[in-house]
Scaffold this motif. Sequence first.
Motif, PDB file in Angstrom:
ATOM      1  N   THR A  14     101.022  71.165  44.180  1.00 52.72           N
ATOM      2  CA  THR A  14      99.552  70.238  44.598  1.00 52.72           C
ATOM      3  C   THR A  14      99.069  69.785  43.281  1.00 52.72           C
ATOM      4  O   THR A  14      98.774  68.701  43.257  1.00 52.72           O
ATOM      5  CB  THR A  14      98.745  71.444  45.004  1.00 52.72           C
ATOM      6  OG1 THR A  14      99.020  71.805  46.392  1.00 52.72           O
ATOM      7  CG2 THR A  14      97.351  70.732  45.294  1.00 52.72           C
ATOM      8  N   ILE A  15      99.154  70.533  42.059  1.00 49.94           N
ATOM      9  CA  ILE A  15      98.661  70.099  40.750  1.00 49.94           C
ATOM     10  C   ILE A  15      99.197  68.423  40.405  1.00 49.94           C
ATOM     11  O   ILE A  15      98.473  67.791  40.130  1.00 49.94           O
ATOM     12  CB  ILE A  15      98.886  71.241  39.755  1.00 49.94           C
ATOM     13  CG1 ILE A  15      97.866  72.450  39.963  1.00 49.94           C
ATOM     14  CG2 ILE A  15      98.410  70.491  38.215  1.00 49.94           C
ATOM     15  CD1 ILE A  15      97.994  73.274  38.717  1.00 49.94           C
ATOM     16  N   PRO A  16     100.596  68.639  40.619  1.00 52.85           N
ATOM     17  CA  PRO A  16     101.131  67.154  40.054  1.00 52.85           C
ATOM     18  C   PRO A  16     100.739  66.103  40.870  1.00 52.85           C
ATOM     19  O   PRO A  16     100.905  64.863  40.522  1.00 52.85           O
ATOM     20  CB  PRO A  16     102.349  67.665  40.309  1.00 52.85           C
ATOM     21  CG  PRO A  16     102.703  68.919  40.051  1.00 52.85           C
ATOM     22  CD  PRO A  16     101.663  69.322  40.700  1.00 52.85           C
ATOM     23  N   THR A  17      99.939  66.133  42.220  1.00 55.44           N
ATOM     24  CA  THR A  17      99.719  65.103  43.240  1.00 55.44           C
ATOM     25  C   THR A  17      98.279  64.664  42.742  1.00 55.44           C
ATOM     26  O   THR A  17      97.834  63.481  42.956  1.00 55.44           O
ATOM     27  CB  THR A  17      99.368  65.577  44.460  1.00 55.44           C
ATOM     28  OG1 THR A  17      98.662  66.713  44.632  1.00 55.44           O
ATOM     29  CG2 THR A  17     100.900  66.041  44.949  1.00 55.44           C
ATOM     30  N   ASP A  18      97.523  65.445  41.620  1.00 53.38           N
ATOM     31  CA  ASP A  18      96.330  64.952  41.310  1.00 53.38           C
ATOM     32  C   ASP A  18      96.465  64.388  39.746  1.00 53.38           C
ATOM     33  O   ASP A  18      96.266  65.321  39.014  1.00 53.38           O
ATOM     34  CB  ASP A  18      95.293  66.292  41.325  1.00 53.38           C
ATOM     35  CG  ASP A  18      93.701  65.691  41.013  1.00 53.38           C
ATOM     36  OD1 ASP A  18      93.796  64.784  40.506  1.00 53.38           O
ATOM     37  OD2 ASP A  18      92.921  66.517  41.202  1.00 53.38           O
ATOM     38  N   MET A  19      96.566  63.194  39.596  1.00 52.55           N
ATOM     39  CA  MET A  19      96.929  62.632  38.376  1.00 52.55           C
ATOM     40  C   MET A  19      95.873  62.670  37.534  1.00 52.55           C
ATOM     41  O   MET A  19      95.872  62.655  36.264  1.00 52.55           O
ATOM     42  CB  MET A  19      97.348  61.179  38.632  1.00 52.55           C
ATOM     43  CG  MET A  19      98.806  60.932  39.395  1.00 52.55           C
ATOM     44  SD  MET A  19     100.009  62.086  38.799  1.00 52.55           S
ATOM     45  CE  MET A  19     100.246  61.228  37.252  1.00 52.55           C
ATOM     46  N   LEU A  69     111.096  63.216  39.695  1.00 52.09           N
ATOM     47  CA  LEU A  69     110.442  62.089  40.457  1.00 52.09           C
ATOM     48  C   LEU A  69     110.703  62.007  41.833  1.00 52.09           C
ATOM     49  O   LEU A  69     109.683  61.488  42.721  1.00 52.09           O
ATOM     50  CB  LEU A  69     111.021  60.764  39.567  1.00 52.09           C
ATOM     51  CG  LEU A  69     112.444  60.403  39.959  1.00 52.09           C
ATOM     52  CD1 LEU A  69     112.744  59.610  41.039  1.00 52.09           C
ATOM     53  CD2 LEU A  69     112.938  59.684  38.475  1.00 52.09           C
ATOM     54  N   SER A  70     111.639  62.737  42.175  1.00 52.50           N
ATOM     55  CA  SER A  70     111.903  62.766  43.801  1.00 52.50           C
ATOM     56  C   SER A  70     111.329  63.912  44.427  1.00 52.50           C
ATOM     57  O   SER A  70     111.211  63.879  45.611  1.00 52.50           O
ATOM     58  CB  SER A  70     113.636  62.903  43.849  1.00 52.50           C
ATOM     59  OG  SER A  70     114.260  64.239  43.609  1.00 52.50           O
ATOM     60  N   LEU A  71     110.659  64.821  43.625  1.00 56.59           N
ATOM     61  CA  LEU A  71     110.272  66.188  44.161  1.00 56.59           C
ATOM     62  C   LEU A  71     108.761  66.013  44.029  1.00 56.59           C
ATOM     63  O   LEU A  71     108.137  66.456  45.020  1.00 56.59           O
ATOM     64  CB  LEU A  71     110.586  67.266  43.236  1.00 56.59           C
ATOM     65  CG  LEU A  71     112.169  67.899  43.232  1.00 56.59           C
ATOM     66  CD1 LEU A  71     112.092  69.171  42.395  1.00 56.59           C
ATOM     67  CD2 LEU A  71     112.622  68.209  44.586  1.00 56.59           C
ATOM     68  N   ASN A  72     108.209  65.378  43.076  1.00 49.89           N
ATOM     69  CA  ASN A  72     106.556  65.314  43.149  1.00 49.89           C
ATOM     70  C   ASN A  72     106.518  63.340  43.226  1.00 49.89           C
ATOM     71  O   ASN A  72     105.934  63.056  44.457  1.00 49.89           O
ATOM     72  CB  ASN A  72     106.230  65.730  42.030  1.00 49.89           C
ATOM     73  CG  ASN A  72     106.151  66.950  41.717  1.00 49.89           C
ATOM     74  OD1 ASN A  72     107.029  67.469  41.101  1.00 49.89           O
ATOM     75  ND2 ASN A  72     105.563  67.568  42.643  1.00 49.89           N
ATOM     76  N   SER A  73     106.334  62.608  42.150  1.00 51.53           N
ATOM     77  CA  SER A  73     106.252  61.260  42.219  1.00 51.53           C
ATOM     78  C   SER A  73     106.675  60.611  40.996  1.00 51.53           C
ATOM     79  O   SER A  73     107.093  61.363  39.960  1.00 51.53           O
ATOM     80  CB  SER A  73     104.827  61.069  42.385  1.00 51.53           C
ATOM     81  OG  SER A  73     104.110  61.459  41.393  1.00 51.53           O
ATOM     82  N   LEU A  74     107.112  59.260  41.151  1.00 50.58           N
ATOM     83  CA  LEU A  74     107.283  58.689  39.875  1.00 50.58           C
ATOM     84  C   LEU A  74     106.170  58.677  38.832  1.00 50.58           C
ATOM     85  O   LEU A  74     106.718  58.808  37.624  1.00 50.58           O
ATOM     86  CB  LEU A  74     107.706  57.143  40.245  1.00 50.58           C
ATOM     87  CG  LEU A  74     108.114  56.347  39.288  1.00 50.58           C
ATOM     88  CD1 LEU A  74     109.383  56.819  38.544  1.00 50.58           C
ATOM     89  CD2 LEU A  74     108.349  54.652  39.718  1.00 50.58           C
ATOM     90  N   GLU A  75     105.037  58.645  39.189  1.00 49.01           N
ATOM     91  CA  GLU A  75     103.950  58.603  38.247  1.00 49.01           C
ATOM     92  C   GLU A  75     103.823  59.938  37.318  1.00 49.01           C
ATOM     93  O   GLU A  75     103.761  60.021  36.177  1.00 49.01           O
ATOM     94  CB  GLU A  75     102.525  58.377  38.889  1.00 49.01           C
ATOM     95  CG  GLU A  75     102.204  57.101  39.404  1.00 49.01           C
ATOM     96  CD  GLU A  75     102.988  56.850  40.683  1.00 49.01           C
ATOM     97  OE1 GLU A  75     103.548  57.742  41.319  1.00 49.01           O
ATOM     98  OE2 GLU A  75     103.315  55.508  41.198  1.00 49.01           O
TER      99      GLU A  75
END
Length: 510
Positions: free
Chosen positions: A272-277, A445-451
Amino acid sequence: MGIKAALPRYELYLYTAMLAVAMIWATTWIFEASSENVNRKAFKQSVKPGWYYFGRKMDVADFEWMMWFSTFRNHILFALTGHVIFAKLFTLLAPKHRSLVFGVYGGLAVLVTMGWTFVALVLSHCIVLYSVAMIKSKWMCFAAGLATLASIKLEPYNSWQEALVTGSFQLQDILFYGGCGFSIMRCMSFALENCERKDGSYTFCDLLKYNFYLPFFFFGPIMTFDKYHAQANNTRLTRKEREMWNITTKALLHLGLILIVDVFFHYLYILTIPTDMKLVGKLSDWCLAGLAYSNLVYDWLKAAVMFGVINTVATLDHLDPPQPPKCITMLYVFAETHFDRGINDWLCKYVYDYIGGDHDKIFKELLATLCTFAITTLWLGPCELVYIWSFFNCFGLNFELWVAKFFSIPPFSTGEGAMGEAMSRRVRGLFNAANFWAIILYNVLSLNSLEFAKLVGRRLIFKGFPLSTVSVLLVTYCGVQLVKERERLQALREEAEAVQPLDGGKEKAE
């Protein structure tokens, strides 16, 4: 040479201590970030009530894990338990027909779960690819198989087929893509193996028995047709020494891994943490590095548990299924990076090794990797993120060969020979440490996001230079050296085991 060389024991102890301290440090920071931000608005969708008595909420961001171990858990246990009972019964009563029983039970289970329209769709794929297999042309088998795979991965064909077969069961859309995708890959394996058969052809019944083996049907792993056909039709069924003990031990190990993941989800919100930039931008470099590494470790744990449960059932059926993937902690070369050993074995046998040969020619290796990742891209579902992931992993695989070729020419090769084995291992360890983080960044990057991957890369390589960059690479170097030592000892044990039977045979002959 690097694997065979031994480092001083005190040096390995130092590496172990440094690695342990760094892991505890990073875990502590992730725990603090999880505890302090549990009530953030951005967390509401993915952090739900969990262990009430411990006052901890649970990270439920991974739909696939939740599907397996909560929503769909009872269905899986019921279906697999029935398979084990019927398989054991007919293995004892009619071992010659056990592969038929596997296929019939699997087909009925799929029919009850998904309905007749889904079964009809799968059968249509089987009929098309079986018909092409009878021509015994490999390129036609590949063309037909990839076209069929594209029909469930590309719009508008996938939506049209999905609308035909999905009903009221809330997981039918997930099972549709899993069942169809693995089914098509199995049909391609059948077709390609039929091309290799010199005397006659395999029957359509052989394909159905192979394709509808329930433990592999929806979620894999893929076992190539030649291996499955030989093992499922083997009537001389015996257990190796302590095999049942090993099966029981692995089952308990998988249960322990499930509990460990549950603890992770309640105390470390690594998904969850990596989704909150906004939050991620405030975290320290070490915390970011720990999050990136933890995400890949979790993905390995998930694959190890999911495939491990299936493999346990397959082993009870006297099969030798593809093993779970190698732990991400043990990886420092792109050639061993895969999270689905079944797909990896399939691609290596029919594409990568077939085109690349011994993988020491630069052009052939480039062609082999391009073809392999093109098929992988289609398998995963073409989109921008998959394109980026495929490009970087394809580049990493080829770059390893380019570097190896470059340093194999004088004066580099002579210089390495002059420095000694232990020093050579240390130098190689530095390159491997950098490679390890390239693997993490290319796959996170494929597990979370490119950002998130871009932010981690900027912080560790540019903004964190030199302190964060050097310290993270130093800790990674320690881990790589410990892995190399483990591989060295394993190689020595295997060498001793290979020599021992020869010595025994020689003494017996004398």
